[in-house]
Design an enzyme around this catalytic site. Sequence first.
Site: not given
Ligand code: PEP
Ligand code: MG
Length: 600
Positions: A207, A448, A519
């Site tokens: 948070h 991923e 992302c």
């Molecule tokens: C990632 O794994 O790169 C991703 C964008 O997802 P998170 O960071 O939310 O696991």
């Molecule tokens: Mg991820």
Amino acid sequence: MPIRSQASLDSSGVPGDDERVLEGVPVSPGIAIGPAYAYARDREGVERRNLNADEVDKELDRFRQALQKAERDLDKIGGIAREKLGDDHARVFEAQADMLHDPSLRNPVVEAIRAEHLSADYAVHRTLTSQRDRLLASPSEYFRDRAADLLDLEERILRHLRSGKILSAIDEDSIVTAGTLTAADVVLFSRRGIRGLALQYGGATSHVSIMARAFALPAVTGVHALDTEIGHGDTVIVDGSRGTVIVRPRPDTLAFYVQRQKRHAALVRAQRKLVPLPPETLDGHRVRLRANLEFEEELDLLAKYGAEGIGLFRTEILVLMRRRVQIAEDEQFAIYKKIAERVGEAGTTFRVLDLGGDKMLPMAHREANPFLGWRGLRVLLDKPEILLPQLRAILRASAFGPARIMLPMVTDVAEVEHFRLILDATIDQLRRDGHAVAEHVPLGIMVEVPATALLAERFAPLVDFFSVGSNDLTQYTLAVDRGNDLVARLFDELHPGVLNLIRQTINAGHRHGKPVSLCGELAGQPLATPILLGLGLDEFSLSPVYLPDVKQVIRGVAYADAQQLAAECLLAPDAATVRRLALAFLRERPGMPMERLEAG
Ligand code: PEP
Ligand code: MG
């Protein structure tokens, strides 16, 4: 700038000879300089005290009054949070107010006062400490974060029991240093005009980190030696971009950072002119820059930084803010609809809940290896009662603005096929129920897991787009826990092993005419930009604050040169070589955001 370090004279009388550089986790970018305000918690020195029998009723009354005052505080803080940040943030404080009424908190305290004749202070301290210890023992970051809320509540009640003030006499322009803070602390401190935060504990998803970013306060967490190295009033530099905290800086260090701060501000000003310009290379290769967002209140950042829609909307934050996994379809729909409408044609990519790993396990569920366990799509396919309300809400929102659906933690083709069946059935059902749903709602997967990247060719016909989650792809490819300080040195998204998997994903997507996005945090690192560009990435999705740097790099390089660089990086033996190649490439070109590049 009137900066004075009270502790910057050592025995030799040379100013700044006791400079310390402490490393931590960068959680909110920017540079802040100011005197340390060592935020002391009020719970120190709660001693066991026994009451006389005739004091018990008075003590129970004192406890009830403290609870009422604490509730009024939380109302007030919730109001400030709502006004400045919106409903989601305010809910944290409503939830804390709910905890005040929770019988499992009240009853043991009342019982300890009544039966054991303990003072209210000690009864509160003992009860909340034991509840907090249970949460702290949980492997889930979500529950560990709840422990910080309980600490906040304990201190709030204790302060009222002692008739203390809510807000410590914190100096303006300070850097607040503390073990940990709660979201409520950040709201109050930001109101006092503090400059930045340096904390011992708390991850990037806690948070406090989320609030720091929302208030644009430079912040570093995970600074382990903080309490022994920083004294109250010491001059502190918080570099929230690099994750460094410098204590009692030497005059030359201070001058360097004052300059960096100025250059940073000048760069931010200069980059404003990039906002309306397309992310296009010198030789006309166009990509898309989208935003990673978590809150509805951040939507203004899209226009401010010139993002083309949302490439990753992490819906887990809804669960975090409400402290429950089951969120009613209509409640979710109201949020997603507002987002879809406001983002408009550029479109929103809604990622369905990625629970598990370090993110808020839906049940009090212990796993030896949560990152390799029940996480992301695996949870959703097992729990239709969690998936369906969300899926229906997103699909209904798609009638108000283009929406894409993205699946986290995909490993198997069968998972996507299964999801597709659920998706089609849900669309049919919604239409039968009289709800409008967009004609086409693209479905994509996060890449991923290395197996998914290796078999991207087989996933491509099943999906409308890929989005590489480089954070997880890196941890799974390199066998390095993304949240473990001990191996943080080994976590490098520019490892050629990772780059080869990204290349494989992009090539497979393109062979099937499917766009490929990235992302993870890598998308916001300007050093990686020419490599990702050269690998053929179509879309970068990143925190909006990093967007200008990335656009500046894209606009300053030729696609053909980036392709050449990418080819060399794929053949490099290690991440260090990749970094050297990329840095040399960018140094040769004029107009690069070198400040960020040296940091990255
Ligand atoms: C990632 O794994 O790169 C991703 C964008 O997802 P998170 O960071 O939310 O696991
Ligand atoms: Mg991820």
